[in-house]
Write a protein that holds these residues in place. Sequence first.
Motif, mmCIF file in Angstrom:
data_model
loop_
_atom_site.group_PDB
_atom_site.id
_atom_site.type_symbol
_atom_site.label_atom_id
_atom_site.label_comp_id
_atom_site.label_asym_id
_atom_site.label_seq_id
_atom_site.Cartn_x
_atom_site.Cartn_y
_atom_site.Cartn_z
ATOM 1 N N GLY A 188 8.633 6.525 4.583
ATOM 2 C CA GLY A 188 8.764 7.270 3.333
ATOM 3 C C GLY A 188 7.483 7.989 2.963
ATOM 4 O O GLY A 188 7.510 9.148 2.521
ATOM 5 N N LEU A 189 6.346 7.320 3.149
ATOM 6 C CA LEU A 189 5.058 7.954 2.875
ATOM 7 C C LEU A 189 4.854 9.160 3.803
ATOM 8 O O LEU A 189 4.402 10.230 3.361
ATOM 9 C CB LEU A 189 3.923 6.945 3.070
ATOM 10 C CG LEU A 189 2.490 7.491 3.009
ATOM 11 C CD1 LEU A 189 2.231 8.205 1.680
ATOM 12 C CD2 LEU A 189 1.485 6.370 3.215
ATOM 13 N N SER A 190 5.206 8.990 5.073
ATOM 14 C CA SER A 190 5.085 10.102 6.030
ATOM 15 C C SER A 190 5.925 11.291 5.588
ATOM 16 O O SER A 190 5.479 12.447 5.653
ATOM 17 C CB SER A 190 5.527 9.640 7.426
ATOM 18 O OG SER A 190 4.743 8.563 7.889
ATOM 19 N N CYS A 232 13.835 12.174 -4.492
ATOM 20 C CA CYS A 232 15.088 11.423 -4.702
ATOM 21 C C CYS A 232 15.733 11.053 -3.378
ATOM 22 O O CYS A 232 16.200 9.920 -3.186
ATOM 23 C CB CYS A 232 16.064 12.257 -5.531
ATOM 24 S SG CYS A 232 15.872 12.087 -7.296
ATOM 25 N N VAL A 233 15.774 12.006 -2.457
ATOM 26 C CA VAL A 233 16.372 11.755 -1.140
ATOM 27 C C VAL A 233 15.584 10.685 -0.392
ATOM 28 O O VAL A 233 16.153 9.749 0.192
ATOM 29 C CB VAL A 233 16.431 13.060 -0.317
ATOM 30 C CG1 VAL A 233 16.903 12.772 1.110
ATOM 31 C CG2 VAL A 233 17.360 14.070 -0.983
ATOM 32 N N ILE A 234 14.256 10.819 -0.403
ATOM 33 C CA ILE A 234 13.408 9.832 0.275
ATOM 34 C C ILE A 234 13.587 8.452 -0.363
ATOM 35 O O ILE A 234 13.687 7.430 0.326
ATOM 36 C CB ILE A 234 11.929 10.267 0.218
ATOM 37 C CG1 ILE A 234 11.730 11.582 0.979
ATOM 38 C CG2 ILE A 234 11.011 9.184 0.793
ATOM 39 C CD1 ILE A 234 10.346 12.195 0.795
ATOM 40 N N PHE A 235 13.622 8.426 -1.685
ATOM 41 C CA PHE A 235 13.792 7.198 -2.468
ATOM 42 C C PHE A 235 15.093 6.478 -2.093
ATOM 43 O O PHE A 235 15.113 5.288 -1.774
ATOM 44 C CB PHE A 235 13.781 7.605 -3.946
ATOM 45 C CG PHE A 235 14.205 6.548 -4.924
ATOM 46 C CD1 PHE A 235 13.404 5.467 -5.203
ATOM 47 C CD2 PHE A 235 15.408 6.669 -5.611
ATOM 48 C CE1 PHE A 235 13.784 4.505 -6.137
ATOM 49 C CE2 PHE A 235 15.801 5.718 -6.536
ATOM 50 C CZ PHE A 235 14.984 4.636 -6.792
ATOM 51 N N ILE A 236 16.202 7.216 -2.079
ATOM 52 C CA ILE A 236 17.507 6.623 -1.762
ATOM 53 C C ILE A 236 17.557 6.185 -0.300
ATOM 54 O O ILE A 236 18.072 5.110 0.027
ATOM 55 C CB ILE A 236 18.637 7.627 -2.068
ATOM 56 C CG1 ILE A 236 18.712 7.884 -3.580
ATOM 57 C CG2 ILE A 236 19.983 7.117 -1.561
ATOM 58 C CD1 ILE A 236 19.612 9.032 -3.965
ATOM 59 N N VAL A 261 0.840 -1.205 0.000
ATOM 60 C CA VAL A 261 0.000 0.000 0.000
ATOM 61 C C VAL A 261 0.875 1.254 0.000
ATOM 62 O O VAL A 261 0.653 2.194 -0.777
ATOM 63 C CB VAL A 261 -0.946 0.002 1.218
ATOM 64 C CG1 VAL A 261 -1.633 1.363 1.363
ATOM 65 C CG2 VAL A 261 -2.003 -1.097 1.076
ATOM 66 N N SER A 262 1.910 1.254 0.846
ATOM 67 C CA SER A 262 2.810 2.413 0.913
ATOM 68 C C SER A 262 3.582 2.585 -0.383
ATOM 69 O O SER A 262 3.812 3.714 -0.848
ATOM 70 C CB SER A 262 3.783 2.246 2.085
ATOM 71 O OG SER A 262 3.098 2.132 3.308
ATOM 72 N N ARG A 280 4.836 17.664 1.522
ATOM 73 C CA ARG A 280 3.791 18.036 0.575
ATOM 74 C C ARG A 280 4.033 17.539 -0.840
ATOM 75 O O ARG A 280 3.462 18.046 -1.805
ATOM 76 C CB ARG A 280 3.604 19.564 0.550
ATOM 77 C CG ARG A 280 3.272 20.202 1.884
ATOM 78 C CD ARG A 280 1.908 19.802 2.379
ATOM 79 N NE ARG A 280 0.843 20.339 1.531
ATOM 80 C CZ ARG A 280 -0.456 20.063 1.692
ATOM 81 N NH1 ARG A 280 -0.827 19.246 2.674
ATOM 82 N NH2 ARG A 280 -1.361 20.592 0.881
ATOM 83 N N ILE A 281 4.892 16.528 -0.983
ATOM 84 C CA ILE A 281 5.015 15.883 -2.289
ATOM 85 C C ILE A 281 3.684 15.218 -2.636
ATOM 86 O O ILE A 281 3.237 15.248 -3.781
ATOM 87 C CB ILE A 281 6.163 14.856 -2.275
ATOM 88 C CG1 ILE A 281 7.498 15.584 -2.201
ATOM 89 C CG2 ILE A 281 6.124 13.955 -3.510
ATOM 90 C CD1 ILE A 281 8.679 14.685 -2.038
ATOM 91 N N LEU A 282 3.076 14.617 -1.627
ATOM 92 C CA LEU A 282 1.725 14.081 -1.752
ATOM 93 C C LEU A 282 0.825 14.763 -0.744
ATOM 94 O O LEU A 282 1.261 15.105 0.362
ATOM 95 C CB LEU A 282 1.707 12.569 -1.498
ATOM 96 C CG LEU A 282 2.434 11.647 -2.482
ATOM 97 C CD1 LEU A 282 2.273 10.197 -2.032
ATOM 98 C CD2 LEU A 282 1.919 11.815 -3.901
#
Length: 477
Positions: free
Chosen positions: A305-307, A278-282, A95-96, A313-315
């Motif tokens: 990562g979702l948080s 990108c930072v969250i992804f890595i 889900v995340s 505010r990306i999402l």
Amino acid sequence: MAHSESSTGKNLFLRGLICIVIGLIIWFSPIPAGVNVTAWHLLAIFAATIAGFILQPLPIGATAVIACTALVLFHVLKPGEALAGFSNTTIWLIVSAFMFAEGFIKTGLGKRIAYKLLSRFGSSTLRVAYVMSAADFIIAPFTPSNTARGGGIIFPIVRSICSAIGSEPGQEQNKRTGAFLIFSAYCAVITSACIFLTGASNNALAASLSQTLFHVTISWTDWFLACIVPGIILSIFTPWLLYKLINPELKATPKTRQLAIDNLKEMGPMSTAEKILCVIFIAALLLWATSCIHGINSAFIALLGLSAMLVTRILTWDDVLNQKGAWDVLMWMGVLVNMAAYLAKLGLMKALAVHISSNMCNISWLMMLIILSIIYVYLHYALASNSAHIMALFGAFSTILIAAGATALGVLIIFGVLANSCSFLTHYGCGVTPIFFGAGYMPQGQWWKIGFIVSTLHIIVWLAIGLPWMNLIGFFK
């Protein structure tokens, strides 16, 4: 129009009736020795649910709701037991990851990665195929929907490339070039799904069933380590094989690089949102890869990562609520995995294993694995969903191998992976397949022929290279 709607309604009603009949036949059949009544009645509802997922008289989420309700109405499970599956952490991981996929699409980061690679390396048709494969490989760990990744990111780009080089469906000019690029991009999507646990929702289903049926935990790192070597080999060899089979007219594609450069200019400089993502992804990748050190559950890394995406505010929360695919997966997978868990708790899987073991011929588990893997893949001709494939075959085939003495972890990953590999066989192989096939670059007969070859290649690589590799890293010991 009215006649067509009436015919469709009758067809759906017939499908639903077949599901109910399957459940009733099992419910009222004699109960085998060693199996209690509750387990048998649960099996009846479970089988009817799987039939519903395959025949789809209703959307699978709706079928799951009906099944969950039936469990309580017919006194098979208590209300709390029927809803227990929604606490499964692997489901929340998926889900995340759906939310990560939304971030890649919303910010444009997924397209930017693909166009950046194309602008540097897209000078030939074969290189374009490899670039699309590399782009999908980078995006796949955070897009557990082949439809979202393939249909939302990869397909629009490769379709634009086809137009840029003068290849349009229904026209003879550069027809084979378009067919090669489209089918190669499709293969990249499915191969990436094999490599990452979070590359497809059906992988998470396999991991959840592994835990509930066999008490085997498959971590994100376990799946990646087991699949990276054969997966990379397939990623390298498949475009070359398709290049030889389809023989595209165009070998050089300078217009592709220009298309990518133009699109990058149109997108402008990398946005703040893309940089943050990108930072969250890595960071998430690093945390998943080092989970054995810090001990944080993979699902909660994804939720972290979702948080972070929500805080930055990306999402927005509306973006999260609008992710219908994620909530649909939560609903049907929570119900299905929970039923499988109670089948194991009530002793049905143990009784099945004992029965199979007592009737086992003197065949080595390795030979059985090879034979069953081939059957497992080609049975997909009768299925139109990877998740339905897992639900119908994964538990039974795994039980046979584990009862024969095979190491559970390796067997479960192999069958989880092959549920992706079978997608190539037909033009309805999984959710994303109709998008690529529907582009109209390849007739059905050719799609099936080449798909059979690619699926067979997957079987060979996963068994001839994957098994020794998994044995080397300790997954079959």
